[in-house]
Motif scaffolding. Structure first.
Motif, PDB file in Angstrom:
ATOM      1  N   LEU A 109       0.812  -1.219   0.000  1.00  0.00           N
ATOM      2  CA  LEU A 109       0.000   0.000   0.000  1.00  0.00           C
ATOM      3  C   LEU A 109       0.836   1.255   0.000  1.00  0.00           C
ATOM      4  CD1 LEU A 109      -2.601  -1.061   2.741  1.00  0.00           C
ATOM      5  CD2 LEU A 109      -2.886  -1.191   0.260  1.00  0.00           C
ATOM      6  N   GLY A 110       2.125   1.124   0.287  1.00  0.00           N
ATOM      7  CA  GLY A 110       2.964   2.298   0.482  1.00  0.00           C
ATOM      8  C   GLY A 110       2.917   2.717   1.944  1.00  0.00           C
ATOM      9  N   LEU A 111       3.889   3.518   2.332  1.00  0.00           N
ATOM     10  CA  LEU A 111       4.041   3.879   3.739  1.00  0.00           C
ATOM     11  C   LEU A 111       2.776   4.433   4.357  1.00  0.00           C
ATOM     12  CD1 LEU A 111       5.673   4.382   6.289  1.00  0.00           C
ATOM     13  CD2 LEU A 111       6.519   6.503   5.261  1.00  0.00           C
ATOM     14  N   PHE A 112       2.167   5.407   3.703  1.00  0.00           N
ATOM     15  CA  PHE A 112       1.053   6.074   4.355  1.00  0.00           C
ATOM     16  C   PHE A 112      -0.250   5.297   4.222  1.00  0.00           C
ATOM     17  CE2 PHE A 112       4.290   9.306   3.868  1.00  0.00           C
ATOM     18  CZ  PHE A 112       4.390   9.706   5.189  1.00  0.00           C
ATOM     19  N   GLY A 113      -0.340   4.424   3.223  1.00  0.00           N
ATOM     20  CA  GLY A 113      -1.459   3.487   3.183  1.00  0.00           C
ATOM     21  C   GLY A 113      -1.384   2.520   4.346  1.00  0.00           C
ATOM     22  N   ALA A 114      -0.162   2.088   4.658  1.00  0.00           N
ATOM     23  CA  ALA A 114       0.034   1.186   5.799  1.00  0.00           C
ATOM     24  C   ALA A 114      -0.296   1.891   7.108  1.00  0.00           C
ATOM     25  CB  ALA A 114       1.476   0.684   5.815  1.00  0.00           C
ATOM     26  N   VAL A 115       0.131   3.146   7.232  1.00  0.00           N
ATOM     27  CA  VAL A 115      -0.166   3.903   8.455  1.00  0.00           C
ATOM     28  C   VAL A 115      -1.677   4.101   8.604  1.00  0.00           C
ATOM     29  CG1 VAL A 115       0.137   6.100   9.643  1.00  0.00           C
ATOM     30  CG2 VAL A 115       2.075   5.052   8.480  1.00  0.00           C
ATOM     31  N   GLN A 116      -2.346   4.433   7.506  1.00  0.00           N
ATOM     32  CA  GLN A 116      -3.796   4.610   7.576  1.00  0.00           C
ATOM     33  C   GLN A 116      -4.502   3.323   7.993  1.00  0.00           C
ATOM     34  OE1 GLN A 116      -4.632   6.537   3.676  1.00  0.00           O
ATOM     35  NE2 GLN A 116      -5.695   8.063   4.895  1.00  0.00           N
ATOM     36  N   THR A 117      -3.989   2.194   7.535  1.00  0.00           N
ATOM     37  CA  THR A 117      -4.552   0.912   7.953  1.00  0.00           C
ATOM     38  C   THR A 117      -4.442   0.756   9.464  1.00  0.00           C
ATOM     39  OG1 THR A 117      -3.979  -0.110   5.828  1.00  0.00           O
ATOM     40  CG2 THR A 117      -4.363  -1.596   7.701  1.00  0.00           C
ATOM     41  N   GLY A 118      -3.291   1.137  10.014  1.00  0.00           N
ATOM     42  CA  GLY A 118      -3.103   1.088  11.457  1.00  0.00           C
ATOM     43  C   GLY A 118      -4.019   2.046  12.194  1.00  0.00           C
ATOM     44  N   PHE A 119      -4.253   3.215  11.615  1.00  0.00           N
ATOM     45  CA  PHE A 119      -5.145   4.185  12.250  1.00  0.00           C
ATOM     46  C   PHE A 119      -6.587   3.693  12.256  1.00  0.00           C
ATOM     47  CE2 PHE A 119      -2.452   8.273  11.509  1.00  0.00           C
ATOM     48  CZ  PHE A 119      -1.496   7.761  12.355  1.00  0.00           C
ATOM     49  N   LEU A 120      -6.987   3.020  11.189  1.00  0.00           N
ATOM     50  CA  LEU A 120      -8.340   2.464  11.146  1.00  0.00           C
ATOM     51  C   LEU A 120      -8.496   1.405  12.239  1.00  0.00           C
ATOM     52  CD1 LEU A 120     -11.048   2.466   9.692  1.00  0.00           C
ATOM     53  CD2 LEU A 120     -10.147   0.733   8.129  1.00  0.00           C
ATOM     54  N   TYR A 121      -7.462   0.609  12.433  1.00  0.00           N
ATOM     55  CA  TYR A 121      -7.450  -0.378  13.520  1.00  0.00           C
ATOM     56  C   TYR A 121      -7.577   0.330  14.874  1.00  0.00           C
ATOM     57  CZ  TYR A 121      -5.570  -4.078  16.590  1.00  0.00           C
ATOM     58  OH  TYR A 121      -5.377  -5.001  17.595  1.00  0.00           O
ATOM     59  N   ALA A 122      -6.831   1.432  15.041  1.00  0.00           N
ATOM     60  CA  ALA A 122      -6.888   2.194  16.303  1.00  0.00           C
ATOM     61  C   ALA A 122      -8.285   2.741  16.548  1.00  0.00           C
ATOM     62  CB  ALA A 122      -5.875   3.333  16.265  1.00  0.00           C
ATOM     63  N   LEU A 123      -8.899   3.264  15.508  1.00  0.00           N
ATOM     64  CA  LEU A 123     -10.232   3.851  15.635  1.00  0.00           C
ATOM     65  C   LEU A 123     -11.264   2.781  15.977  1.00  0.00           C
ATOM     66  CD1 LEU A 123     -11.743   6.589  15.276  1.00  0.00           C
ATOM     67  CD2 LEU A 123     -12.190   5.871  12.917  1.00  0.00           C
ATOM     68  N   GLU A 124     -11.195   1.664  15.299  1.00  0.00           N
ATOM     69  CA  GLU A 124     -12.179   0.601  15.502  1.00  0.00           C
ATOM     70  C   GLU A 124     -12.043  -0.060  16.873  1.00  0.00           C
ATOM     71  OE1 GLU A 124     -11.471  -1.918  12.156  1.00  0.00           O
ATOM     72  OE2 GLU A 124     -12.846  -0.789  10.847  1.00  0.00           O
ATOM     73  N   ASN A 125     -10.844   0.049  17.469  1.00  0.00           N
ATOM     74  CA  ASN A 125     -10.606  -0.610  18.747  1.00  0.00           C
ATOM     75  C   ASN A 125     -10.535   0.368  19.930  1.00  0.00           C
ATOM     76  OD1 ASN A 125     -10.023  -3.706  18.301  1.00  0.00           O
ATOM     77  ND2 ASN A 125      -9.132  -2.627  16.556  1.00  0.00           N
ATOM     78  N   GLY A 126     -10.987   1.595  19.697  1.00  0.00           N
ATOM     79  CA  GLY A 126     -11.187   2.532  20.791  1.00  0.00           C
ATOM     80  C   GLY A 126      -9.936   3.131  21.400  1.00  0.00           C
ATOM     81  N   TYR A 127      -8.872   3.272  20.611  1.00  0.00           N
ATOM     82  CA  TYR A 127      -7.652   3.884  21.148  1.00  0.00           C
ATOM     83  C   TYR A 127      -7.770   5.405  21.153  1.00  0.00           C
ATOM     84  CZ  TYR A 127      -5.386  -0.631  21.198  1.00  0.00           C
ATOM     85  OH  TYR A 127      -5.058  -1.933  21.488  1.00  0.00           O
ATOM     86  N   ASP A 128      -7.200   6.019  22.175  1.00  0.00           N
ATOM     87  CA  ASP A 128      -7.245   7.472  22.329  1.00  0.00           C
ATOM     88  C   ASP A 128      -6.070   8.162  21.654  1.00  0.00           C
ATOM     89  OD1 ASP A 128      -9.546   7.495  24.240  1.00  0.00           O
ATOM     90  OD2 ASP A 128      -8.119   6.391  25.475  1.00  0.00           O
ATOM     91  N   ILE A 129      -4.942   7.476  21.573  1.00  0.00           N
ATOM     92  CA  ILE A 129      -3.716   8.042  21.007  1.00  0.00           C
ATOM     93  C   ILE A 129      -3.072   6.986  20.119  1.00  0.00           C
ATOM     94  CG2 ILE A 129      -1.411   8.972  21.505  1.00  0.00           C
ATOM     95  CD1 ILE A 129      -2.492   9.827  24.265  1.00  0.00           C
ATOM     96  N   ALA A 130      -2.627   7.411  18.943  1.00  0.00           N
ATOM     97  CA  ALA A 130      -1.871   6.525  18.059  1.00  0.00           C
ATOM     98  C   ALA A 130      -0.488   7.123  17.837  1.00  0.00           C
ATOM     99  CB  ALA A 130      -2.580   6.346  16.717  1.00  0.00           C
ATOM    100  N   ILE A 131       0.507   6.266  17.904  1.00  0.00           N
ATOM    101  CA  ILE A 131       1.892   6.664  17.664  1.00  0.00           C
ATOM    102  C   ILE A 131       2.355   6.029  16.361  1.00  0.00           C
ATOM    103  CG2 ILE A 131       4.254   6.707  18.553  1.00  0.00           C
ATOM    104  CD1 ILE A 131       2.377   8.073  20.449  1.00  0.00           C
ATOM    105  N   GLN A 132       2.785   6.836  15.424  1.00  0.00           N
ATOM    106  CA  GLN A 132       3.389   6.326  14.191  1.00  0.00           C
ATOM    107  C   GLN A 132       4.867   6.064  14.464  1.00  0.00           C
ATOM    108  OE1 GLN A 132       2.670   8.884  10.816  1.00  0.00           O
ATOM    109  NE2 GLN A 132       4.357   7.992   9.631  1.00  0.00           N
ATOM    110  N   PHE A 133       5.303   4.820  14.238  1.00  0.00           N
ATOM    111  CA  PHE A 133       6.629   4.384  14.673  1.00  0.00           C
ATOM    112  C   PHE A 133       7.208   3.455  13.616  1.00  0.00           C
ATOM    113  CE2 PHE A 133       9.693   2.065  17.286  1.00  0.00           C
ATOM    114  CZ  PHE A 133      10.099   2.980  18.248  1.00  0.00           C
ATOM    115  N   ASP A 134       8.301   3.852  12.982  1.00  0.00           N
ATOM    116  CA  ASP A 134       8.844   3.087  11.863  1.00  0.00           C
ATOM    117  C   ASP A 134       9.355   1.712  12.279  1.00  0.00           C
ATOM    118  OD1 ASP A 134       8.262   5.184  10.229  1.00  0.00           O
ATOM    119  OD2 ASP A 134      10.332   5.805   9.856  1.00  0.00           O
ATOM    120  N   GLY A 135       9.261   0.776  11.356  1.00  0.00           N
ATOM    121  CA  GLY A 135       9.684  -0.584  11.618  1.00  0.00           C
ATOM    122  C   GLY A 135      11.139  -0.861  11.315  1.00  0.00           C
TER     123      GLY A 135
END
Length: 229
Positions: free
Chosen positions: A62-88
């Motif tokens: 998906l590319g870097l920011f597609g991958a990050v957005q996927t993680g953010f959708l996971y955060a939103l769906e699972n009720g997280y208050d804060i998301a940290i973008q952290f390179d692998g």
């Protein structure tokens, strides 16, 4: 206590991903994490499965920011208050996660782990793009962001939703202009970053040139005129 999720986009990070997860567990034991394996062609998926890491395996790159957005959708769906973008790739240091979280808790909407809050940005070829983007953001918004290309960031729940639910609004440097127009508070905190030891960067020379051109066009000609929602 706020729920914190560390989002780790990973593309061909077989040699570093175990150390990255260990770093997060050591320095931010109260935070959860999710690896977004972005269609890696190496053994990243095998290592993730072997270790039982929490992971979303993408079937295509998906590319870097597609991958990050996927993680953010996971955060939103699972009720997280804060998301940290952290390179692998091991460049980000987990000891600063608490600093970013604290800045969100104190009222910021976006916190950037910046290399240049208290340290001067060097005049090197690697920093040309960062300087151009920072200057363009300042021209458009009047806001000085010293390290706009840093991929080490924290976001509050409202911003997570903004990025997760709009595929035309990826968490890239240009959309910081849009967030400033939405009156979001952006803060930078000083961090140190490591050099990449292993793996493959998302940005080679040709991709970097295309990326920079796209960022500058967006900052100057698109983001200032987007309808604020």
């Amino acid at each position: 206590m706020r729920k914190v999720l560390v989002v780790i986009p990973a593309y061909n990070e077989a040699l570093s991903i175990e150390d990255v997860v260990a770093d997060i567990k050591k320095n931010a034991p109260d935070a959860d994490y999710v690896i977004v394996n972005d269609g890696s062609k190496d053994h990243t998926e095998e290592i993730v499965i072997k270790n039982g890491f929490n992971c979303i395996n993408c079937f295509m790159n998906l590319g870097l920011f597609g991958a990050v957005q996927t993680g953010f959708l996971y955060a939103l769906e699972n009720g997280y208050d804060i998301a940290i973008q952290f390179d692998g790739d091991g460049q980000h240091d987990g000891k600063y996660i608490k600093t970013l979280v604290k800045a969100i808790e104190e009222g910021s909407n976006i916190v950037i782990g910046s290399r240049f809050v208290t340290e001067k940005k060097p005049f090197t070829s690697r920093m040309i793009g960062s300087r151009l983007i920072a200057f363009a953001i300042f021209l458009v918004t009047g806001k000085k962001i010293k390290d706009p290309t840093s991929g080490f960031r924290a976001y509050d729940r409202d911003v997570i939703a903004d990025y997760a639910l709009d595929m035309n609004n990826p968490p890239e440097p240009d959309t910081l202009v849009y967030m400033l127009r939405k009156k979001k508070k952006i803060k930078e905190v000083q961090v140190q970053m490591r050099e990449r030891e292993f793996g493959e960067s998302y940005l080679n020379l040709s991709n970097t040139i295309r990326y920079m051109s796209r960022m500058l066009i967006s900052i100057m000609l698109i983001q200032p005129f987007r309808k604020v929602r």
